[in-house]
Design a protein around this motif. Structure first.
Motif, mmCIF file in Angstrom:
data_model
loop_
_atom_site.group_PDB
_atom_site.id
_atom_site.type_symbol
_atom_site.label_atom_id
_atom_site.label_comp_id
_atom_site.label_asym_id
_atom_site.label_seq_id
_atom_site.Cartn_x
_atom_site.Cartn_y
_atom_site.Cartn_z
ATOM 1 N N SER A 127 36.072 34.256 34.726
ATOM 2 C CA SER A 127 36.398 35.445 35.518
ATOM 3 C C SER A 127 35.522 36.354 35.372
ATOM 4 C CB SER A 127 37.805 35.768 34.962
ATOM 5 O OG SER A 127 38.533 36.829 35.911
ATOM 6 N N MET A 128 35.360 37.115 36.330
ATOM 7 C CA MET A 128 34.383 38.286 36.487
ATOM 8 C C MET A 128 34.967 39.442 37.254
ATOM 9 S SD MET A 128 30.293 38.265 37.202
ATOM 10 C CE MET A 128 29.497 39.851 36.903
ATOM 11 N N ASP A 129 35.089 40.679 36.591
ATOM 12 C CA ASP A 129 35.789 41.886 37.245
ATOM 13 C C ASP A 129 34.482 42.719 37.627
ATOM 14 O OD1 ASP A 129 38.078 40.612 36.535
ATOM 15 O OD2 ASP A 129 38.647 42.010 35.151
ATOM 16 N N THR A 130 34.771 43.267 38.974
ATOM 17 C CA THR A 130 33.620 44.210 39.545
ATOM 18 C C THR A 130 34.523 45.587 39.889
ATOM 19 O OG1 THR A 130 32.267 42.594 40.188
ATOM 20 C CG2 THR A 130 31.846 44.693 40.863
ATOM 21 N N PRO A 131 34.599 46.452 39.277
ATOM 22 C CA PRO A 131 35.260 47.836 39.446
ATOM 23 C C PRO A 131 34.874 48.362 40.674
ATOM 24 C CG PRO A 131 34.649 47.961 37.270
ATOM 25 C CD PRO A 131 33.840 46.914 37.872
ATOM 26 N N LEU A 132 35.799 49.000 41.635
ATOM 27 C CA LEU A 132 35.510 49.477 42.828
ATOM 28 C C LEU A 132 35.367 51.095 42.414
ATOM 29 C CD1 LEU A 132 36.945 46.941 43.965
ATOM 30 C CD2 LEU A 132 37.520 48.393 46.064
#
Length: 137
Positions: A127-132
Motif C-alpha cells: 500500500s502507498m499513500d499520497t497526501p493531497l
C-alpha cells in the motif's frame, strides 16, 4: 527511447469484481476505525510493505499502530479504480478522506493498494499513500 508495454488484460478465468476488492480494503479501514490489530493483520500478507509519508511499514508496524486503539474516527472512499497487475494481482487505487482522534477537519489522500490472490481469497501485500494538499480535493 523504448517504452515498456503494460499488460492490461486479465489472464485468469475469474477476475475479481471491484466491489469485492473495495470491500476487502474497507475491512482494513474498519480495523483502523475500531482499533483492532488482529482484524488488520488478517488482511495483510506476512511480507506486506506500506510506503507512507512517515516512511516504510511492515505488517507488524501496521498492526502495532492500533495497539492503543482507533487511529481514525471516520472515513470515506471514492474514485475507486481496479487495474490488473499481473497474474493473480490487482491494484486498487482510490481517494480516501478520513478524520483522526483529537484533530479538527478531514485529511485526504490517494491510495494505491496491491492485492494478491492467496488460495481462494485475496490479501493486501502493498500500500502507498499520497497526501493531497489543501487545494487538491
Amino acid at each position: 527511447m523504448a517504452r515498456l508495454r503494460v499488460m492490461q488484460e486479465w489472464t485468469e478465468t475469474d477476475p475479481p469484481a471491484i466491489a469485492d476488492i473495495v470491500a476487502l480494503e474497507r475491512a482494513v479501514w474498519e480495523a483502523m476505525l475500531t482499533g483492532d490489530p488482529q482484524a488488520d493483520g488478517r488482511m495483510l500478507s506476512c511480507d506486506f510493505l506500506g510506503v507512507y509519508p512517515s516512511g516504510y511499514a511492515g505488517r507488524d508496524d501496521h498492526m502495532a499502530a492500533l495497539d492503543d486503539g482507533p487511529v481514525i474516527t471516520g472515513y470515506r472512499l471514492d474514485e475507486e479504480r481496479l487495474l490488473p497487475a499481473g497474474q493473480g494481482h490487482v491494484l486498487l487505487v482510490y481517494r480516501a478522506y478520513f478524520s483522526e482522534p483529537g484533530r479538527d477537519g478531514e485529511k485526504a489522500m490517494y491510495v494505491a493498494s496491491l492485492w494478491r490472490r492467496d488460495g481462494e481469497g485475496w490479501i493486501n501485500s502493498f500500500s502507498m499513500d499520497t497526501p493531497l494538499g489543501a487545494g487538491d480535493h
